[in-house]
Scaffold this active site. Structure first.
Site, PDB file in Angstrom:
ATOM      1  N   CYS A 129       0.868  -1.172   0.000  1.00  0.00           N
ATOM      2  CA  CYS A 129       0.000   0.000   0.000  1.00  0.00           C
ATOM      3  C   CYS A 129       0.907   1.226   0.000  1.00  0.00           C
ATOM      4  CB  CYS A 129      -0.901   0.008   1.230  1.00  0.00           C
ATOM      5  SG  CYS A 129      -1.906   1.509   1.372  1.00  0.00           S
TER       6      CYS A 129
ATOM      7  N   GLU B 127      -4.447   1.057  -5.054  1.00  0.00           N
ATOM      8  CA  GLU B 127      -3.566  -0.002  -5.513  1.00  0.00           C
ATOM      9  C   GLU B 127      -3.605   0.020  -7.032  1.00  0.00           C
ATOM     10  OE1 GLU B 127      -0.747  -1.649  -5.187  1.00  0.00           O
ATOM     11  OE2 GLU B 127      -1.521  -2.156  -3.205  1.00  0.00           O
TER      12      GLU B 127
END
Length: 238
Positions: free
Chosen positions: A2, A106
């Protein structure tokens, strides 16, 4: 991993959600938070939860400079109890943190045909329960670098396979503590490393949504360019 996330809520909403006084706007109303920036987190160094701004990207106490911090924005939950930079933090409630967010990005790698250049990576924006503020399970530590105290943080990641929404885009996802009891337990000094890690894992897919986001999020650092338009693909609506 992340590498970007959002904390778009304001102080009043975050105060109501986490029941921890947040005194200023710093770290709020953010649509593209990037590594090495100051981020809003809740920590309990003396047993009582409090809000702090922490540098995203852990700086271990033995670091001589800040260069390695950008590589330590994430810690794998499977190895956090044995990795030297983290193993002394995970057993202590005083060194566990709630890194406040209300979404994360993402990227899906584009398909590349033979003989052609790959296009830009497509970002996807993930939310929990329709967009509520939540917390990443995180670890933090103070470190004195060049005579200055730096408080820094890293968030935990896990295998995304149990969550089909996240797994469709990437094989890792952040450890999300979406409920108050889990958030309070994460900071509890009575929990050891194994008990704390038992709180971690992939959030159930039914609580998560994902949609294509604006490729403009690929470029971070311009606060003036941040806004809700980053959260949807151009022409996609919201």
């Amino acid at each position: 991993m992340c590498g970007r996330y959002t904390n778009t809520a304001g102080v009043e909403e975050l105060n109501a959600r986490f029941s921890v006084p947040i005194s200023g706007d710093a770290g709020t109303h953010r649509f593209n938070i990037a590594p090495t920036e100051q981020v809003l987190a809740i920590v309990a160094p003396k047993g009582q939860p409090e809000a702090q701004l922490l540098r995203w990207g852990l700086i271990p106490p033995w670091a001589k400079d800040l260069k390695g911090g950008a590589k330590m924005i994430n810690a794998r939950m499977e190895t956090v109890a044995t990795t030297p930079a983290y193993r002394g933090l995970i057993p202590k409630g005083s060194r566990r943190a709630l890194q406040i967010a209300d979404g994360y990005f993402e990227w899906l790698k584009p398909e590349q045909r033979a003989g052609s250049k790959a296009g830009p990576r497509q970002p996807f924006f993930f939310q929990v329960d329709g967009g509520i503020p939540f917390a990443f399970a995180a670890l933090w530590t103070p470190a004195k670098v060049a005579g200055e105290w730096i408080h820094s943080v890293t968030l935990l990641t896990c295998d995304s396979a149990p969550n089909r929404v996240a797994a469709a885009i990437h094989d890792r996802m952040p450890v999300i503590l979406a409920d108050r009891d889990a958030q309070q337990a994460w900071l509890d000094p009575a929990l050891d490393a194994d008990e704390a890690l038992a709180l971690c894992g992939a959030l159930p897919a039914q609580r998560m949504s994902a949609r294509p986001a604006n490729p403009a999020v690929n470029k971070a650092g311009n606060l003036d360019a941040e806004g809700p338009e980053l959260l949807v693909a151009p022409g996609g609506g919201q």
